[in-house]
Design a protein around this motif. Structure first.
Motif, short mmCIF file in Angstrom:
data_model
loop_
_atom_site.label_atom_id
_atom_site.label_comp_id
_atom_site.label_asym_id
_atom_site.label_seq_id
_atom_site.Cartn_x
_atom_site.Cartn_y
_atom_site.Cartn_z
N VAL A 160 1.28 10.50 -0.57
CA VAL A 160 1.69 10.37 0.83
C VAL A 160 1.45 8.94 1.31
O VAL A 160 2.25 8.39 2.07
N ARG A 161 0.38 8.32 0.86
CA ARG A 161 0.15 6.91 1.24
C ARG A 161 1.29 6.02 0.76
O ARG A 161 1.69 5.08 1.45
N GLU A 162 1.81 6.31 -0.41
CA GLU A 162 2.96 5.52 -0.89
C GLU A 162 4.16 5.69 0.05
O GLU A 162 4.87 4.73 0.33
N SER A 163 4.35 6.92 0.52
CA SER A 163 5.46 7.15 1.46
C SER A 163 5.22 6.39 2.77
O SER A 163 6.13 5.79 3.33
N ILE A 164 3.99 6.44 3.26
CA ILE A 164 3.66 5.71 4.50
C ILE A 164 3.90 4.21 4.30
O ILE A 164 4.46 3.53 5.16
N ASP A 165 3.49 3.70 3.14
CA ASP A 165 3.70 2.26 2.88
C ASP A 165 5.19 1.92 2.82
O ASP A 165 5.61 0.87 3.30
N ILE A 181 7.61 3.51 4.40
CA ILE A 181 8.10 3.57 5.78
C ILE A 181 7.68 2.31 6.54
O ILE A 181 8.48 1.72 7.27
N ASP A 182 6.44 1.89 6.35
CA ASP A 182 5.96 0.70 7.07
C ASP A 182 6.77 -0.54 6.67
O ASP A 182 7.09 -1.39 7.52
N ALA A 183 7.09 -0.66 5.39
CA ALA A 183 7.90 -1.81 4.96
C ALA A 183 9.27 -1.76 5.62
O ALA A 183 9.77 -2.78 6.12
N ALA A 184 9.87 -0.57 5.66
CA ALA A 184 11.18 -0.44 6.31
C ALA A 184 11.08 -0.78 7.80
O ALA A 184 11.95 -1.46 8.35
N LEU A 185 10.01 -0.32 8.45
CA LEU A 185 9.83 -0.60 9.88
C LEU A 185 9.71 -2.11 10.13
O LEU A 185 10.33 -2.65 11.05
N VAL A 186 8.92 -2.79 9.31
CA VAL A 186 8.75 -4.24 9.50
C VAL A 186 10.08 -4.96 9.31
O VAL A 186 10.45 -5.84 10.10
N THR A 222 1.24 11.04 8.68
CA THR A 222 -0.16 10.83 9.06
C THR A 222 -0.81 12.15 9.54
O THR A 222 -2.00 12.38 9.31
N LYS A 223 -0.02 13.01 10.18
CA LYS A 223 -0.57 14.32 10.55
C LYS A 223 -0.92 15.13 9.30
O LYS A 223 -1.94 15.81 9.25
N PHE A 224 -0.03 15.03 8.32
CA PHE A 224 -0.29 15.72 7.04
C PHE A 224 -1.58 15.21 6.41
O PHE A 224 -2.41 15.99 5.91
#
Lengths: 127, 127
Positions: free
Chosen positions: A22-27, A29-34, B44-46
């Motif tokens: 899940v952290r990989e997914s968050i990372d 998403i964060d790259a896409a957001l930036v 993040t909720k997950f």
């Protein structure tokens, strides 16, 4: 939550593996957001310059109201708190204004004798 | 700026056409940003739920430092102000904490007699 199929209670190895995934997914998403934010600021800088060069009014309050309502509606659709979406928009807009002020200062340093190219005042900017 | 090939000076019709086109691009980017933020909060909720159910420590300061450095680096690559990227990250993290506090309150209302499912304290949450 469809995303959540829990590892067995006590299976901490499985829980950690899920966490790292899940952290990989968050990372990602964060790259896409930036990168999207970077692209957005390219466009708003362009708008500032276009308006200044063509004598178009810098602010458009009606447009801003439409933007906020649209973002609140998109947020509700995607189960994001509309209040947060609006706060987030205002946060990004504050940075747009910051850019315009910096641009105005740069123009002032370059050509103190003329304000023909000056960026609009900070309170009158299209986000 | 490669994006910028200016309409002729005085051609306000062309300038307005360009403005409306760029606004469409900004609106598309904003929709993408809102949907990505919605997706990020799902993850993040997950994570909050996974960690609570498996007794994993809620916060991971080393992970957060890596996230900030990575976002600053991605921002620099894409010509976004790294300071802004970090401020933006902290803004989003504040909302993650807000979600966790709400979740803790919801658990408290549901089951005042037990705090086994309580969300972690607001200062100890993985963003």
């Amino acid at each position: 939550m469809a995303l959540y199929y829990a590892p067995e209670p006590g299976d901490n190895e499985a829980a950690l593996a899920r966490l790292y995934s899940v952290r990989e997914s968050i990372d990602n998403i964060d790259a896409a957001l930036v990168h999207l934010l970077a692209e957005r600021f390219k466009f708003t800088k362009f708008v500032g310059r276009l308006k200044a060069e063509h004598g178009l009014p810098p602010a458009d309050p009606a447009r801003e109201r439409v933007q906020i309502q649209r973002l609140r509606s998109l947020a509700a659709e995607s189960h994001l708190d509309p209040e947060f979406a609006e706060k987030w928009f205002n946060f990004v807009v504050a940075e747009v204004i910051h850019h315009h002020v910096e641009a105005a200062e740069a123009v002032g340093e370059r050509d103190e004798a003329s304000d023909a190219d000056a960026a609009p005042a900070s309170e009158d900017i299209e986000p």
